[in-house]
Enzyme design. Sequence first.
Site, PDB file in Angstrom:
ATOM      1  N   ILE A 144      71.964  -6.899 120.416  1.00  0.00           N
ATOM      2  CA  ILE A 144      73.079  -7.836 120.266  1.00  0.00           C
ATOM      3  C   ILE A 144      73.185  -8.377 118.843  1.00  0.00           C
ATOM      4  O   ILE A 144      74.089  -9.162 118.536  1.00  0.00           O
ATOM      5  CB  ILE A 144      72.942  -9.016 121.251  1.00  0.00           C
ATOM      6  N   GLY A 145      72.296  -7.945 117.974  1.00  0.00           N
ATOM      7  CA  GLY A 145      72.356  -8.397 116.587  1.00  0.00           C
ATOM      8  C   GLY A 145      71.371  -7.636 115.729  1.00  0.00           C
ATOM      9  O   GLY A 145      70.346  -7.154 116.213  1.00  0.00           O
ATOM     10  N   LYS A 146      71.705  -7.507 114.445  1.00  0.00           N
ATOM     11  CA  LYS A 146      70.816  -6.807 113.524  1.00  0.00           C
ATOM     12  C   LYS A 146      70.975  -7.387 112.132  1.00  0.00           C
ATOM     13  O   LYS A 146      72.090  -7.605 111.655  1.00  0.00           O
ATOM     14  CB  LYS A 146      71.127  -5.304 113.506  1.00  0.00           C
ATOM     15  N   HIS A 172      65.971  -7.791 108.239  1.00  0.00           N
ATOM     16  CA  HIS A 172      64.550  -7.751 108.554  1.00  0.00           C
ATOM     17  C   HIS A 172      64.254  -7.750 110.053  1.00  0.00           C
ATOM     18  O   HIS A 172      63.092  -7.739 110.439  1.00  0.00           O
ATOM     19  CB  HIS A 172      63.833  -8.943 107.920  1.00  0.00           C
ATOM     20  N   ASP A 231      69.615 -20.583 105.267  1.00  0.00           N
ATOM     21  CA  ASP A 231      70.458 -19.459 105.679  1.00  0.00           C
ATOM     22  C   ASP A 231      71.457 -19.890 106.747  1.00  0.00           C
ATOM     23  O   ASP A 231      71.638 -19.210 107.757  1.00  0.00           O
ATOM     24  CB  ASP A 231      69.584 -18.308 106.184  1.00  0.00           C
TER      25      ASP A 231
END
Length: 467
Positions: free
Chosen positions: A159-161, A164, A278
Amino acid sequence: MAVEDNKNSESKNHQEVELHRNDLGLEDSSSPRGVLGMVSDSDNSSSSCSSCSSDDKSSSTSSPFSNTTKTVSSSHHGLQWNKMIESIKKKSMRRFSVIPLLASYELTRKNLRRKQPKLTPSESAFTCEAFFMAKPSWRNFTYEELAVATDYFNPENMIGKGGHAEVYKGVLINGETVAIKKLMSHAKEEEERVSDFLSELGIIAHVNHPNAARLRGFSSDRGLHFVLEYAPYGSLASMLFGSEECLEWKIRYKVALGIADGLSYLHNACPRRIIHRDIKASNILLNHDYEAQISDFGLAKWLPENWPHHVVFPIEGTFGYLAPEYFMHGIVDEKIDVFAFGVLLLEIITSRRAVDTASRQSIVAWAKPFLEKNSMEDIVDPRLGNMFNPTEMQRVMLTASMCVHHIAAMRPDMTRLVQLLRGEDGPAELQQKAGERTMSVNACDLQDHTSSSYLNELRRHRQLLME
């Protein structure tokens, strides 16, 4: 001579372990990496360090990890932590890319040099036992548990990338849906990966707020993983940019308030003064009630109360959200989160990305003329039409304008911004322009942080990225 050589060898091993622990912030309570802050027996700290050495197995002093199994239900999990710490200790010595904090950072060469404060390491030692005592609700998962939960990390469950890590949706054996963040082994060297993992875990240990992502557990079995509470509505980025449906203003405003509350907590009310570094739309998760949750503390730093800021290199973060003083000088304090929050507010208002993919224009540069003219019709997402509260929109626009000021000293802190967003200062405050505020600003700030110099730096950096 043999006895003397042995003592010299032990002394050298002790110094190496101390150096590695200081690098990781496991010993130094004054270091921005020393985030764990666990209680231990200071009288045994020196012997604990010696017993950690692989060359000192015959020492009569027991290892600080010897009682781990009393705290952790499975000895396997405790051994995983032992191996992880030992792998750091056995690596070749190298310093992590963190410049020591300065008492005051010069923005120009005209300023006088100021001495760097001396840091005094604490006598406390990091132990697995103390770590697990900090968050007894956290589970230490096996790799098999996480693999089964994600259908062996099936790409369909991703669901996300990021640069790192990869994030997978998973269902635990008890039926609970979770998000599993898997740190990628190819992204960094093993020593740095483990250090970052422990640092992030230590920071999360001090965070407890409704507007911060909740950790369910972790795993160091066959890789490094975080197990987080699942956010059914995904990230704010997916809602703003990845959906054809227009996110209604009521939800946008609620999300803005939630992020502000979360950041105010991290900066002021958290046991540790945490700078996230971030803040961006993809790191804001939305739970079942559209409550915003700040996630991904991988770049976060904590600062002691008596330190004004920290200086880091290399610069890490997301292009488009970087404050001028951080982007140009590496300065880290609360004001860089404030700037990123301002960019995020502009995204919430406009549904435009921080950097336009076609024109490569910064949303800050695009929006500033409209903010200065207070031109609501030119900046608001056209899909909203008239379906928004003008007073709330005015508050968000004013707050965003203050946050993205190119001079850090001109940006309010998060406590003040929460008041502005909630209208706690009354309607008169909404009429006040950001530029009308009186504040003492050092001349060097005005020289080094002009809008033109910042935009020139952004263009230069963008060109480097495109080459």
